[in-house]
Design an enzyme around this catalytic site. Structure first.
Site, mmCIF file in Angstrom:
data_model
loop_
_atom_site.group_PDB
_atom_site.id
_atom_site.type_symbol
_atom_site.label_atom_id
_atom_site.label_comp_id
_atom_site.label_asym_id
_atom_site.label_seq_id
_atom_site.Cartn_x
_atom_site.Cartn_y
_atom_site.Cartn_z
ATOM 1 N N LYS A 1 0.892 -1.169 0.000
ATOM 2 C CA LYS A 1 0.000 0.000 0.000
ATOM 3 C C LYS A 1 0.928 1.216 0.000
ATOM 4 O O LYS A 1 1.617 1.480 0.990
ATOM 5 C CB LYS A 1 -0.878 -0.042 1.254
ATOM 6 C CG LYS A 1 -1.497 1.297 1.678
ATOM 7 C CD LYS A 1 -2.553 1.788 0.711
ATOM 8 C CE LYS A 1 -3.211 3.070 1.255
ATOM 9 N NZ LYS A 1 -2.264 4.207 1.284
ATOM 10 N N GLY B 1 5.210 3.597 10.956
ATOM 11 C CA GLY B 1 4.449 4.834 10.986
ATOM 12 C C GLY B 1 4.021 5.179 12.394
ATOM 13 O O GLY B 1 4.670 4.801 13.365
ATOM 14 N N SER B 2 2.892 5.869 12.475
ATOM 15 C CA SER B 2 2.444 6.374 13.779
ATOM 16 C C SER B 2 1.872 5.258 14.639
ATOM 17 O O SER B 2 1.473 4.197 14.152
ATOM 18 C CB SER B 2 1.368 7.438 13.569
ATOM 19 O OG SER B 2 0.182 6.815 13.082
ATOM 20 N N ARG B 3 1.830 5.531 15.935
ATOM 21 C CA ARG B 3 1.238 4.577 16.859
ATOM 22 C C ARG B 3 -0.238 4.362 16.557
ATOM 23 O O ARG B 3 -0.723 3.227 16.548
ATOM 24 C CB ARG B 3 1.420 5.098 18.291
ATOM 25 C CG ARG B 3 0.869 4.160 19.334
ATOM 26 C CD ARG B 3 1.361 4.577 20.703
ATOM 27 N NE ARG B 3 0.796 3.752 21.751
ATOM 28 C CZ ARG B 3 1.147 3.857 23.026
ATOM 29 N NH1 ARG B 3 2.052 4.747 23.390
ATOM 30 N NH2 ARG B 3 0.604 3.076 23.935
ATOM 31 N N GLY C 1 -1.774 4.709 13.720
ATOM 32 C CA GLY C 1 -1.897 3.925 12.488
ATOM 33 C C GLY C 1 -1.595 2.465 12.718
ATOM 34 O O GLY C 1 -2.337 1.582 12.287
ATOM 35 N N GLY C 2 -0.518 2.193 13.426
ATOM 36 C CA GLY C 2 -0.143 0.807 13.706
ATOM 37 C C GLY C 2 -1.199 0.092 14.532
ATOM 38 O O GLY C 2 -1.557 -1.057 14.254
ATOM 39 N N GLU D 1 6.209 -0.811 13.347
ATOM 40 C CA GLU D 1 7.261 -0.072 14.043
ATOM 41 C C GLU D 1 6.688 1.320 14.213
ATOM 42 O O GLU D 1 6.405 2.002 13.240
ATOM 43 C CB GLU D 1 8.518 -0.119 13.164
ATOM 44 C CG GLU D 1 9.774 0.215 13.887
ATOM 45 C CD GLU D 1 10.113 1.655 13.648
ATOM 46 O OE1 GLU D 1 9.613 2.489 14.424
ATOM 47 O OE2 GLU D 1 10.853 1.930 12.704
ATOM 48 N N CYS E 1 12.551 7.402 13.625
ATOM 49 C CA CYS E 1 11.983 6.665 14.766
ATOM 50 C C CYS E 1 13.014 6.545 15.884
ATOM 51 O O CYS E 1 12.656 6.252 17.021
ATOM 52 C CB CYS E 1 11.502 5.292 14.343
ATOM 53 S SG CYS E 1 12.288 4.675 12.862
ATOM 54 N N GLU F 1 5.539 10.604 22.112
ATOM 55 C CA GLU F 1 6.479 11.061 21.104
ATOM 56 C C GLU F 1 5.956 12.319 20.408
ATOM 57 O O GLU F 1 4.794 12.380 20.015
ATOM 58 C CB GLU F 1 6.677 9.937 20.064
ATOM 59 C CG GLU F 1 7.677 10.281 18.976
ATOM 60 C CD GLU F 1 7.795 9.195 17.901
ATOM 61 O OE1 GLU F 1 6.911 8.319 17.838
ATOM 62 O OE2 GLU F 1 8.772 9.234 17.141
#
Lengths: 525, 525
Positions: free
Chosen positions: B183, B240-242, B244-245, B264, B301, B392
């Site tokens: 994606k 990516g972002s928390r 999103g994950g 991650e 990161c 973060e």
């Protein structure tokens, strides 16, 4: 060792207030000699706090001491003698020879994991030397595996010893360097207390940190749920039903810090009878099949619940032979009242399905909680139309799917959920058929057998007792064999760390006897 | 290669209807040269079906062919020349030297994974010979790792090349033998199309099954959600972002068949300045810190978002020095409008927190989407009282926590969430302090550095770019380095399988050059 009904928190017996009793399924009655205490929320929290407190100390003990601890557990279990066996038999309905064998398996497993601790290759050492002249300078990197931290283990109903308090999950987690909090299975609380006493004594005698092991007990789901939700628990080992495993997965996934759950849950273990094998030795296959199906009242995760073969006279003869053998099968006590009633319900539902033929039933039960063997068959097109037929019926129930042709057999296999095992019965003339099926089976299962039966899981180095969902929650792992240790480890890398602060195995030349990936090349130093 | 705005499904360009445009954050304007098509549900389903169809064929190709495919991807990316670099710079606001370096890293990574495919030790061969004389007979068991099946990879905003279409997740999944559906990140659709074209050409030229690679594109979350929910997808790679994950983890966990997600996500990467190092070379530490903090506009990161040290004049001097350097920092374009506004919001929230001191801010931005460096400090007791301070702030923002004593420093460390890295700055006289901290850091992070800076992740064999939750969704794994291949593998055991049906590497004597665990003993044959 006399039973007190107490559980164990970090080396101390505990328990007060509410109690529950064990149940003897063979007698169909409670065992009233002793009441077992229910652990409270505070007990669970204390067990987890002690495990967390022990985690660093236990992880950093010399490996030799960890190995000696595991061996001491095995010796203490053996020292419990016949009292352990008779209690486990009473609480499970399983016969003495089976329990004797299971004790041997349990202690052998503990000693195998002790040897695995000493072997130490699960540390997976890797060293990439630095290069200060490179632009930018290349750092020195060294990697090893470390334990995850405290692990929750759930005792299994169907293996009071080998998959319970000191079973494979506990042994592999302790081998990895993780403290363990066991949730005892309520079906065998006396067995759990005896084994937990053995572990507790072994821990004290070998000087382990007290929190390395605790046992919490009780009926209902709240205790297990609280244990998995405790923030100090870092992984979960479970063997049991799909609904039970999935409930734990949900709790683990919704924690602020989600954790891995290793749940071994549900499988029907397809057995494929290829045409030449079926033609040449259908009678022997029928005998092997019925023996595997009925062993231990069918209460194994690797029980052959599904047979696939091509329609025809050879399959008819096989069904007739297997049916005759099933009809002669004596009923056997099942593990618990709940498992027995679920079996009755599941096998009755199959019998009542219009498309399903009842080939044979075993001898009618006369004792309490006895399961009656059941052999069914169904046409593949009907199987394909009814996905519910795939659901595991835990016990001595199995269904033969009659396939019109090879394409339909393949379609049935492709439509299967993930499985622990698949078995091919084949003669040399079946090689081409087998070769065509293997890539499909590899995608579906964790272990592929030729000309054997899936029950009887060898404990060793090359075994895989795992498989794609829902056979297990995590098909990347095994719950039997030495590879099970990997479940409880994770990598840590050290960058430009002064020699004196590195773990010994990562210092220059400190890899004595260890496989090391050194600047990319593999060394068995 | 000219951009067409199309995506790729199994070797074919596709796209019709709705389009979106790329955005140049440096100019603060859309890039209007081309409209990019949005993949439909049918496109996603087609990509997954093609991946599933390719899975067995790709998994069973000779390893040499898989390696050649990875190398061909690297060559095709290089053949794209400056057009790729200028497009990636325009779509990310990152400068040309960085993008040149990132291309080198991406192609180097692909070639490293090609070498890893040839190395083949990730097959983890194990053989336990049988013994027919044992009671019961001991079966012959042979185990290897096989690929999981189709993998979904999400392009990352902050690495348009190295963690995107042909980045580390794609390279390691392909190396493991898994087809990949990417994606593309909507921030750099042109870069994604160019790289996907290179992969597609490499796949065709090296004779890979067409479904081995697809790229789907579009804005919004629906496309990624549909991809992760597709039953054919067997694992997910994400950087990516928390939020999103975690959204992807939820979708993956609620599938009928849950699958592993390697996300991650989020880290503030504590840097601990031990007393002697701080006293002896505070000025150099300040320079190193500010350089690491501001590199790439802080969009790594592994950015050092947190510094810990003991209160006192040495820390005051460090703060003064670092503050002066921060004040001289020029603003840098950030990756996207969204990332820039989140940075502004996050740094403003820190500045507005009464307990937080703004030590220094960088030069005020004048261009669009430029981030202004921010250095804060806070007393440890206030940090401990406000868990939100741990979140973060992605960009050039960092906070120095002033600890009253060693006990408080330890308390701050113990209270941290999981992290990718921790760094110790230490002189030899700090060894005892470091030794006391290491066991705590090992529980919290994936990589521990001494006297370095966490930015700059070496791609190699001994690297770990992973860490406990929420640094990643699965702290048992790394997303950088050769160990990343293991994420996409699972074991299969073969029991009593006729020699001719075994995979070549598991036949008797077929382990040429492979580490094999043979009857328990390790051989490097």
């Amino acid at each position: 060792m006399t039973l007190t009904g107490q559980f164990f928190i970090a080396g101390e017996r505990r328990g007060a207030g509410e109690t529950f009793h064990a149940y003897d399924p063979g007698k169909g009655a409670s065992i009233e000699d002793i009441g077992f205490f229910t652990s409270t929320e505070q007990d669970i929290a204390d067990a987890c706090a002690a495990a967390e407190e022990a985690a660093v100390a236990y992880a950093n003990l010399p490996l030799e001491r960890r190995a000696v601890f595991l061996e001491a557990i095995a010796s203490e279990i053996e020292a419990l003698g016949d009292a352990l066996l008779s209690r486990a038999c009473a609480e499970s309905g399983l016969p003495l020879p089976r329990m004797t064998g299971e004790r041997g398996r349990t202690c052998g497993q503990l000693r195998l994991f002790a040897a695995e601790v000493r072997d130490g290759q699960w540390l997976k050492l890797r060293i990439d030397h630095g290069d200060p002249r490179r632009t930018p300078p290349k750092p020195d990197l060294r990697l090893r595996m470390i334990p995850l931290g405290p692990v929750a283990v759930f005792g299994a109903s169907n293996f009071p010893l080998a998959f319970s308090t000191a079973g494979g999950d506990t042994a592999s987690a302790l081998a990895a360097g993780c403290p363990v909090v066991v949730k005892g299975h309520p079906a065998h609380p006396g067995t759990a207390e005896l084994v937990a006493g053995a572990i507790t004594k072994a821990a004290a005698d070998t000087g382990m940190p007290a929190g390395v092991f605790s046992l919490v007990t009780g009926t209902g789901n709240a205790i297990g749920a609280a244990l998995v939700a405790d923030p100090r628990i870092q992984a979960v080992g479970f063997t049991g039903s799909r609904s039970g495993g999935e409930a734990l997965m949900k709790i683990a996934a919704s924690r602020p810090q989600p954790i891995p759950v290793y749940a071994e849950m549900s499988a029907i273990n397809p057995v494929i009878l290829l045409p030449n094998a079926l033609a040449n030795r259908g009678k022997a296959l029928a005998a092997g099949y019925v023996a595997s199906l009925t062993m231990g009242s069918g209460q194994f995760c690797t029980n052959p619940g599904l047979v696939l073969a091509l329609e025809g006279p050879d399959l008819d003869a096989f069904l007739a032979e297997a049916g005759a053998l099933v009809e002669a099968q004596a009923p056997q006590t099942m593990l618990t009242a709940g498992i027995h009633s679920a079996y009755e319900k599941g096998s009755a539902a199959l019998a009542a399905t219009p498309e399903v033929i009842t080939v044979a039933r075993g001898i009618h039960p006369t004792g309490p909680h006895e399961g009656r063997t059941a052999l069914f068959s169904v046409a593949a097109r009907d199987w394909l139309a009814k996905p519910d037929l795939q659901h595991e019926v835990f016990g001595t129930s199995s269904i033969v799917v009659r396939c019109a042709d090879r394409a339909q057999l393949l379609e049935v296999l492709r439509g299967l959920e993930g499985q622990l095992t698949a078995t091919l019965h084949m003669d040399e003339a079946d090689n081409d058929d087998a070769r065509a099926l293997l890539p499909v089976l590899e995608r579906k299962v964790g272990r592929i057998l030729a000309n054997g039966w899936p029950t009887g899981v060898e404990v060793g180095h090359a075994i895989n007792h795992g498989g794609p969902y829902p056979a297990t929650s995590d098909g990347r792992t095994t719950s039997v064999g030495t590879l099970a240790v990997d479940r409880f480890l994770r990598p840590v890398a050290y960058q430009d760390m002064p020699e004196s602060l590195l773990p010994e195995a990562l210092r220059e030349g400190g890899q004595r006897g260890m496989i090391t990936r050194l600047d990319g090349a593999w060394h068995l130093s």
